[in-house]
Structure formats: structure tokens, C-alpha cells
Design a protein around this motif. Structure first.
Motif, PDB file in Angstrom:
ATOM      1  N   PHE A  78     -15.597-100.400  17.284  1.00 53.20           N
ATOM      2  CA  PHE A  78     -14.620-101.223  18.000  1.00 53.20           C
ATOM      3  C   PHE A  78     -15.246-102.549  18.410  1.00 53.20           C
ATOM      4  CE2 PHE A  78     -11.256 -98.127  18.546  1.00 53.20           C
ATOM      5  CZ  PHE A  78     -11.930 -96.938  18.325  1.00 53.20           C
ATOM      6  N   GLN A  79     -14.369-103.557  18.514  1.00 56.06           N
ATOM      7  CA  GLN A  79     -14.824-104.803  19.106  1.00 56.06           C
ATOM      8  C   GLN A  79     -14.094-104.983  20.432  1.00 56.06           C
ATOM      9  OE1 GLN A  79     -13.171-108.509  17.227  1.00 56.06           O
ATOM     10  NE2 GLN A  79     -12.851-107.198  15.475  1.00 56.06           N
ATOM     11  N   VAL A  80     -14.818-105.514  21.403  1.00 56.83           N
ATOM     12  CA  VAL A  80     -14.239-105.743  22.732  1.00 56.83           C
ATOM     13  C   VAL A  80     -13.832-107.214  22.811  1.00 56.83           C
ATOM     14  CG1 VAL A  80     -14.659-105.671  25.209  1.00 56.83           C
ATOM     15  CG2 VAL A  80     -15.716-103.969  23.710  1.00 56.83           C
ATOM     16  N   VAL A  81     -12.580-107.416  23.171  1.00 55.06           N
ATOM     17  CA  VAL A  81     -12.000-108.763  23.126  1.00 55.06           C
ATOM     18  C   VAL A  81     -11.386-109.089  24.490  1.00 55.06           C
ATOM     19  CG1 VAL A  81     -10.080-110.072  22.131  1.00 55.06           C
ATOM     20  CG2 VAL A  81     -11.515-108.677  20.664  1.00 55.06           C
ATOM     21  N   ILE A  82     -11.518-110.336  24.922  1.00 47.08           N
ATOM     22  CA  ILE A  82     -10.800-110.741  26.136  1.00 47.08           C
ATOM     23  C   ILE A  82      -9.865-111.899  25.823  1.00 47.08           C
ATOM     24  CG2 ILE A  82     -12.429-109.967  27.892  1.00 47.08           C
ATOM     25  CD1 ILE A  82     -13.419-112.948  27.973  1.00 47.08           C
ATOM     26  N   ASN A  83      -8.807-111.979  26.608  1.00 47.79           N
ATOM     27  CA  ASN A  83      -7.939-113.149  26.601  1.00 47.79           C
ATOM     28  C   ASN A  83      -8.266-113.913  27.894  1.00 47.79           C
ATOM     29  OD1 ASN A  83      -5.948-115.058  26.767  1.00 47.79           O
ATOM     30  ND2 ASN A  83      -4.253-113.644  26.351  1.00 47.79           N
ATOM     31  N   PRO A  84      -9.098-114.951  27.821  1.00 48.07           N
ATOM     32  CA  PRO A  84      -9.546-115.634  29.041  1.00 48.07           C
ATOM     33  C   PRO A  84      -8.385-116.137  29.909  1.00 48.07           C
ATOM     34  CG  PRO A  84     -10.837-116.367  27.174  1.00 48.07           C
ATOM     35  CD  PRO A  84      -9.726-115.545  26.623  1.00 48.07           C
ATOM     36  N   THR A  99     -20.982-101.773  33.202  1.00 45.49           N
ATOM     37  CA  THR A  99     -21.389-100.379  33.431  1.00 45.49           C
ATOM     38  C   THR A  99     -21.178 -99.537  32.175  1.00 45.49           C
ATOM     39  OG1 THR A  99     -19.181 -99.857  34.243  1.00 45.49           O
ATOM     40  CG2 THR A  99     -20.842-100.431  35.903  1.00 45.49           C
ATOM     41  N   ILE A 100     -20.412-100.090  31.228  1.00 46.49           N
ATOM     42  CA  ILE A 100     -20.088 -99.319  30.014  1.00 46.49           C
ATOM     43  C   ILE A 100     -20.888 -99.828  28.809  1.00 46.49           C
ATOM     44  CG2 ILE A 100     -18.236 -98.570  28.460  1.00 46.49           C
ATOM     45  CD1 ILE A 100     -16.297 -99.160  30.829  1.00 46.49           C
ATOM     46  N   ILE A 101     -20.891-101.149  28.628  1.00 45.13           N
ATOM     47  CA  ILE A 101     -21.661-101.715  27.500  1.00 45.13           C
ATOM     48  C   ILE A 101     -22.587-102.816  28.017  1.00 45.13           C
ATOM     49  CG2 ILE A 101     -20.025-101.186  25.651  1.00 45.13           C
ATOM     50  CD1 ILE A 101     -18.961-104.028  25.915  1.00 45.13           C
ATOM     51  N   ASN A 102     -23.575-103.116  27.206  1.00 44.44           N
ATOM     52  CA  ASN A 102     -24.575-104.094  27.580  1.00 44.44           C
ATOM     53  C   ASN A 102     -24.103-105.493  27.164  1.00 44.44           C
ATOM     54  OD1 ASN A 102     -26.949-104.981  28.538  1.00 44.44           O
ATOM     55  ND2 ASN A 102     -28.199-104.299  26.814  1.00 44.44           N
ATOM     56  N   ILE A 103     -23.748-106.327  28.134  1.00 48.53           N
ATOM     57  CA  ILE A 103     -23.356-107.704  27.814  1.00 48.53           C
ATOM     58  C   ILE A 103     -24.116-108.640  28.739  1.00 48.53           C
ATOM     59  CG2 ILE A 103     -21.467-109.374  27.756  1.00 48.53           C
ATOM     60  CD1 ILE A 103     -19.520-107.331  27.275  1.00 48.53           C
ATOM     61  N   ASP A 104     -24.609-109.700  28.166  1.00 54.69           N
ATOM     62  CA  ASP A 104     -25.301-110.716  28.957  1.00 54.69           C
ATOM     63  C   ASP A 104     -24.281-111.421  29.863  1.00 54.69           C
ATOM     64  OD1 ASP A 104     -26.182-114.006  28.629  1.00 54.69           O
ATOM     65  OD2 ASP A 104     -27.557-112.546  29.535  1.00 54.69           O
ATOM     66  N   ASP A 129     -16.689 -93.740  22.337  1.00 57.34           N
ATOM     67  CA  ASP A 129     -16.717 -93.328  23.756  1.00 57.34           C
ATOM     68  C   ASP A 129     -16.616 -94.538  24.668  1.00 57.34           C
ATOM     69  OD1 ASP A 129     -19.106 -90.670  23.099  1.00 57.34           O
ATOM     70  OD2 ASP A 129     -16.901 -90.676  23.166  1.00 57.34           O
ATOM     71  N   ALA A 130     -17.420 -95.550  24.371  1.00 58.86           N
ATOM     72  CA  ALA A 130     -17.415 -96.762  25.191  1.00 58.86           C
ATOM     73  C   ALA A 130     -16.050 -97.447  25.098  1.00 58.86           C
ATOM     74  CB  ALA A 130     -18.518 -97.707  24.737  1.00 58.86           C
ATOM     75  N   ALA A 131     -15.471 -97.468  23.903  1.00 56.80           N
ATOM     76  CA  ALA A 131     -14.160 -98.104  23.711  1.00 56.80           C
ATOM     77  C   ALA A 131     -13.091 -97.392  24.551  1.00 56.80           C
ATOM     78  CB  ALA A 131     -13.770 -98.082  22.239  1.00 56.80           C
ATOM     79  N   LYS A 132     -13.163 -96.064  24.579  1.00 56.66           N
ATOM     80  CA  LYS A 132     -12.178 -95.286  25.371  1.00 56.66           C
ATOM     81  C   LYS A 132     -12.311 -95.635  26.844  1.00 56.66           C
ATOM     82  CE  LYS A 132     -11.297 -91.011  22.866  1.00 56.66           C
ATOM     83  NZ  LYS A 132     -11.888 -89.749  22.533  1.00 56.66           N
ATOM     84  N   LYS A 133     -13.559 -95.707  27.311  1.00 54.12           N
ATOM     85  CA  LYS A 133     -13.789 -96.014  28.742  1.00 54.12           C
ATOM     86  C   LYS A 133     -13.258 -97.403  29.078  1.00 54.12           C
ATOM     87  CE  LYS A 133     -17.843 -93.076  29.251  1.00 54.12           C
ATOM     88  NZ  LYS A 133     -19.310 -93.031  29.168  1.00 54.12           N
TER      89      LYS A 133
END
Lengths: 568, 104
Positions: A78-84, A99-104, A129-133
């Protein structure tokens, strides 16, 4: 009664009209109000998907048991996407996601701050798992989408053979190796490939009629355990002698099937974008030429034996050197051995002996044999960017010096794949076979395309092949490092080569060499032929010192792994 | 069509039967429509579940292959010695009887 019937008919007309109005209203909403949305949905069924819908055929290694193991496949995540524009409190959102994935944090804040941008990707290849959370956080403006990518489970294994899939502009296509060579077989998403089953039927019929290559998966001849073992040995050679590059090929001389092919330095195709020097993607086995040196001598002697120009017990007077006009050709140590036979030419790797054999054979015949060994043509191996070997100086040339130096592998430059193609003729009864790396292409819904062993030409008589094998086995038993690596129960035919490296401006470097080594076992019923090389090794002068042990390790492994019975 | 309806409406015998047939047809088509739509939805859901299962199995397969390849890469002479496997090569003697070779 009549009025009653008319009333019923009018009632039916009313309901039918009502239904018609409902349908027309629905049609209006579908076609006019939401027309664009449905048009896009329809297009998705008929047109290529974005990288989010990436798909590609697989490439497999094949084990000796026949089982296939994935060499290149498609992995999903999965890719995690935001709409700013929808993110109100960036800090809070970052706190939840981190708390779920490592992002700078700086990266996230910078992306979230782009308020004019409706789509920013935060992370790729996130697991389920991370995507579900993340989905369960239910934060407005934060979404996860499925994505697919090319995955090489074996990391660096056979990286030069496989190549990788990368971007050229906006397009994800095969770059280098088999990924590039078989792009049209492996691709799945180009040229409006459809996912709608009806459209797919017409699309497939069109492909069959137009003769387009069919989509499929590729099964290689590469045996993963053998490949691992070869890569380890080549890596050890590089680490110990710190050459500029090293490589090896293991081939079945009876069929031309390549069991392993390795070059160092190599790369991990999963992280090709992290490579600093892109020259590492070049496969020197097919794309580079080298002056191979003394491993050419068995080919010269075999040609002369084949024509009856010499015999193994033919002698000549070795003065240590020969003159061609003002040019001097000498043995590696400049020493004279006096009266020696052809066996000693191989045992002591005498340049003068190779020249003698060439002179006995004749320049024209020698040139003809070198062409018949395949040095004047590409091998046709299924890898991209193969270059021609360079032997033009021994074709219709009047200068005897060129033929003299060529007889011991200097002055002509050969690709490693062309070299091994010529050497298998010594091991298999004199037949030049087509080397190949693709065992089978599994076509979807149609018969598989299997590669059959192909004879290019018979270049030596069977007796000549046996004779040269006997001489090379004698070299291993008695001469190679004083016979220290003789195997009591197996005959091994082998020869080393230590070639000077040519300068671009002419002449040769004093202290830079190419070390090469080829050998096959059992000598009279060869199951494997191994070819090793290292360019510019440091701290060692002769190939016998750098490559004998790796070759013997490889040969012992192969004899055990394939349970080859002893032949003496 | 209008002429047919008029003809049916004039006939005392055919009119009730035609009307009942018409209502039966409307009812049957409605039932069939609901059935097929429900069947398509059920099949689609089932198909999605199966695709998800296939995707999970493929992922497990990829992971297992990765582990297998990693393990295969370790198997060499150094690994064997580290696990106290002894090389018996020196103790093996080959004996030839007639045309066959056996190992002692």
C-alpha cells in the motif's frame, strides 16, 4: 366490463409511464450529472492502468529437480497518501501516523504544507497490517491505496542476467538484462490492455491475428544453488585480488544450457536507484571484449590437430622467442626449453609452441578455424547489447605477426560468452552449440515455447576433441601448480590464461593482466564447463595462482551436487 | 400494437387470459431481475474474497521463496564445517569389479 378493462389498461399505462420517467431521470443522472465518472470507470476497463495497477510476467530460476523458483515477481502493498487541503492539524496527524509507520517529520510537514496540492504520497510499499491501522484512524485527507511493484526475492542473485524494471520518462519498462530483452513478453499494462473480459477477448484475437508476441512468464536455465555458489567464488576472487571486475559462466557443453552466469561488482535490482555508478548495470559477459591470452592455445592446437598438421608428440625447437620482422614474440618468461612436444606447449603455456602450431596449420586455415569457433559472429544469447568479438586483424591480413599473437590469445579481443561458446567444442566432440539462458516461455492459454539445444556447426572431429581433452587433463594432472590439484577419481581438463591488457594508444601495460581459467569435467564425458576471469588482479601474477582454487571448488561442488559418478 | 390491444379488449374470452399473462410476465421478469442482480452481487463478493485469498497466498509464497533462496545461499563447505559435518572424501575408496564401479 369494457370500461373496467379500459381502466385496467390505463392503470398499466400509468405504471409503465411512471417507470419510464424513473428510468429517464436515472439515465439523466448517469449520463449527464455523473457522465465523467462513469466514462473514467469505462476507460479503466480498456486502457492502461497507472503504476498503482502495475502488473508484469514473472521470471523463474529452475532447480535441478525441475522445480521453479521466482527470480522476478510482482509484490503488492500500500501507499499512504494525504490530501493536504483536507489536513487541518498536521502535528496531530503526524503523531498518529508515526506510531504506525516510520516517516521523517520534516518530510511529512513539508508535504502536508502544500495546501494547493490535493495529492501527496507519504510512503510506499507499506504492509497490509500497517495499512489497516492507518485506515482505522479514519482521518480526513489521509488514505491508503493499493500499489504493486517489481520484486526480486533473491536480491543480487543473477542481477546482470535479470536486469530490472525502471522508469523511462513516465513509463515503467524493463531496463537491462532479460527484463529489457523480453519486455514485450513480460509487459502486462501497455497499449491499452483491458481488464474487462469481453474487451479482452477481442484484444487477444487481434493480437493473435497481428502476430504480436504473446504475454507469458519466463523460465531460465539458471540453477539457483549453482548460481549462488558461482557468485560466492567470484566474490571471493574480487575480495582477495581486488580486480576491476570478475566474472564466471558455467555451461552444459552438450546442450549449451547456461547453469550460472555471474559478474562482480553486481547490484541489487530491488534498489537500482541507489546505485551511484550506472556502469555496474553493464553485463561484461556480453558487452565487453577482452584479450583472453593462453586459453586460446587449446583452440589453436585443436585446429592444427584436426587438420593433421601436428600430433601430440610433434616436437619443435623452443628458443624462447620468435622474430617477425622487427617484432619479437616470446614465452612468458623469455626462457628457451629446447626440444619440446605439443603436450609441453600446454603444460608450460609456451607462446612459441602456439605460434609453431599456427604456422604448421597455415594462416588461412587458422583464420578459418577462428571464424568457425564463432569469433566472427554474435552468439545470439538472449541478453541485450551483445557486442561482436574483434578478430578482424586475422581475416585476410598479410602480416604474419597478427596470426602469431592471435594463436596465444593476444591481439584479438573476445567476449566471455563467445569464448565459452568456442570452448564447449573441445569438450563435447567438436560441436559448437548455441548457448542459451531461457529454458521456456510459458504463454498464457497457449502452448509453451521451449528452447531446444541447437547445433551451430561441427568444427572439430570427435577424435580431435578427445585428443585435446586428454592433453588438457594431462595439464591438470601434471602441470597445473605441479599437479597439486589433480583429482584421483575424476579427470579434469583445464587451462589457464594470463593476458596483458592493451593500452588504448597501442602497446600493453607492464603490470596489468587479465586472468582467465576454463575447465570441464569429467574430461571425456563433460557435464560442466566453467569459465572464470578477473581483470587487473592485484598482488598476484599468474592465473594459475588466482583462479585454480576457485575453479576446483566450483568443480568439486558441481560433481557432488549433480552426483556425477567418478570416471577413473 | 394498438390494434392488437383493441382486438383483445373486444374479445370476451381472450381479454382476461391476456391480462393475466401480462401480469405474470411482469411479475416473472421482476423476480428474474432481482435474482440475477443478487446472483451477480453474490458472485462478485465471492470472487473478491477469492482474489484476496489468492493475493495472500501469493504473498506467502513470495516470502517462503525468499527465505528458501536465502537458506540455499548459505549451503556451502564453510557452512557444513561450521555445523561439524566432516568431509569423508579422503576415506572413500572406489573399487572396480568387472565393468561397474562401486564405492567402499
Amino acid at each position: 366490463m369494457k370500461n373496467e378493462f379500459k381502466f385496467r389498461i390505463r392503470l398499466v399505462y400509468f405504471f409503465v409511464s411512471l417507470l419510464g420517467i424513473v428510468l429517464i431521470t436515472r439515465l439523466f443522472f448517469i449520463q449527464v450529472v455523473r457522465g465523467d465518472y462513469y466514462a473514467k470507470e469505462a476507460n479503466r476497463q480498456h486502457f492502461s492502468l497507472s503504476a498503482a495497477g502495475f502488473d508484469r510476467g514473472s521470471i523463474y530460476f529452475s532447480e535441478k529437480s525441475g522445480r521453479v523458483i521466482s527470480a522476478a515477481t510482482v509484490k503488492d502493498g500500500f501507499q499512504v497518501v494525504i490530501n493536504p487541503m483536507d489536513i487541518k492539524d498536521s502535528e496531530a496527524v503526524y503523531h498518529e501516523i508515526s506510531t504506525i509507520i516510520n516517516i521523517d517529520k520534516n518530510y511529512f510537514m513539508e508535504r502536508a504544507g502544500r495546501k494547493n496540492d490535493p495529492y501527496e504520497v507519504l510512503a510506499h510499499r507499506v504492509d497490509e497490517d500497517a495499512a489497516k491501522k492507518i485506515k482505522q484512524l479514519n482521518i480526513k485527507g489521509l488514505s491508503v491505496f493499493k500499489e504493486y511493484w517489481r520484486y526480486y526475492p533473491a536480491d543480487n542473485l543473477a542481477s546482470h542476467v535479470l536486469g530490472f524494471v525502471g522508469y523511462r520518462g513516465d513509463e515503467l519498462i524493463g531496463r537491462y538484462g532479460l527484463e529489457a530483452q523480453y519486455e514485450r513478453v513480460l509487459e502486462r499494462n501497455s497499449q491499452k490492455s483491458s481488464v474487462n473480459s469481453f474487451a479482452e477477448i477481442f484484444s487477444d484475437i487481434k493480437k493473435i491475428i497481428s502476430g504480436d508476441p504473446q504475454e507469458g512468464d519466463i523460465v531460465l536455465t539458471i540453477e539457483p544453488t549453482v548460481q549462488f555458489m558461482l557468485e560466492k567464488e567470484v566474490n571471493k576472487i574480487m575480495e582477495k585480488y581486488k580486480g576491476s571486475l570478475a566474472g564466471g559462466i558455467i555451461i552444459n557443453p552438450k546442450s549449451g544450457e547456461i547453469l550460472a552466469m555471474s559478474t562482480m561488482p553486481n547490484f541489487n535490482p530491488n534498489f537500482y536507484s541507489k546505485v551511484d555508478d550506472i556502469s555496474v548495470f553493464v553485463n561484461p559477459v556480453v558487452e565487453n571484449v577482452f584479450e583472453m591470452g593462453s586459453i586460446i592455445k587449446p583452440l589453436t592446437l585443436a585446429a592444427a590437430l584436426n587438420e593433421g598438421s601436428i600430433r601430440p608428440d610433434t616436437v619443435y625447437d623452443d628458443k624462447g622467442y620468435m622474430m617477425f620482422d622487427s617484432a619479437r614474440v616470446s614465452n612468458y618468461d623469455n626462457k628457451a626449453r629446447g626440444i619440446v612436444n605439443m603436450q609441453e606447449v600446454l603444460n608450460q603455456s609456451l607462446n612459441t609452441g602456439a605460434v609453431f602450431a599456427m604456422q604448421k596449420l597455415g594462416k588461412e586455415k587458422f583464420s578459418e578455424y577462428m571464424i568457425n569457433y564463432g569469433f566472427n559472429e554474435k552468439t545470439g544469447i538472449e541478453l541485450p547489447n551483445e557486442v561482436n568479438s574483434k578478430i578482424s586483424n586475422i581475416i585476410k591480413n598479410k602480416r604474419e605477426l597478427e596470426y602469431a599473437t592471435a594463436s596465444f590469445g593476444q591481439g584479438i579481443a573476445i567476449t566471455p560468452i563467445a569464448m565459452i561458446k568456442s570452448l564447449i567444442g573441445l569438450a563435447n566432440g567438436g560441436v559448437i552449440m548455441q548457448p542459451y539462458i531461457v529454458k521456456e516461455i510459458n504463454i498464457k492459454g497457449l502452448k509453451n515455447k521451449k528452447t531446444e539445444p541447437k547445433i551451430i556447426r561441427q568444427v572439430l572431429k570427435k577424435e580431435t576433441s578427445e585428443e585435446i581433452s586428454r592433453m588438457l587433463a594431462n595439464t591438470v594432472d601434471k602441470a597445473l601448480l605441479d599437479g597439486k590439484y589433480k583429482m584421483n577419481n575424476y579427470t579434469i581438463a583445464a587451462k589457464t590464461g594470463t593476458a596483458q591488457i592493451a593500452k588504448k594508444e597501442g602497446g600493453y601495460y607492464d603490470n596489468e593482466y587479465l586472468h582467465s581459467f576454463f575447465g570441464y569435467a569429467p574430461a571425456f564425458d563433460a557435464r560442466f564447463l566453467t569459465f572464470l576471469f578477473i581483470e587487473k588482479p592485484q598482488g598476484v601474477q599468474y592465473a594459475s595462482h588466482s583462479l585454480t582454487i576457485p575453479f576446483m571448488n566450483i568443480t568439486k561442488f558441481l560433481l557432488n551436487y549433480y552426483e556425477v559418478p567418478p570416471d577413473r | 400494437m394498438t390494434k392488437v390491444i383493441k382486438k383483445i379488449s373486444k374479445s370476451e374470452k381472450i381479454r382476461p387470459a391476456a391480462f393475466k399473462l401480462f401480469l405474470t410476465a411482469v411479475f416473472s421478469l421482476s423476480v428474474l431481475y432481482i435474482y440475477f442482480v443478487a446472483a451477480i452481487i453474490t458472485k462478485t463478493i465471492d470472487s473478491e474474497k477469492k482474489l484476496k485469498t489468492i493475493s495472500n497466498k501469493e504473498e506467502q509464497n513470495t516470502e517462503l521463496e525468499r527465505k528458501y533462496i536465502g537458506f540455499v545461499g548459505k549451503l556451502d563447505a564453510d557452512y557444513a564445517r561450521a555445523n561439524n559435518l566432516v568431509d569423508y572424501g579422503e576415506k572413500i575408496v572406489y573399487v572396480a569389479r568387472y565393468n561397474s564401479i562401486t564405492r567402499r
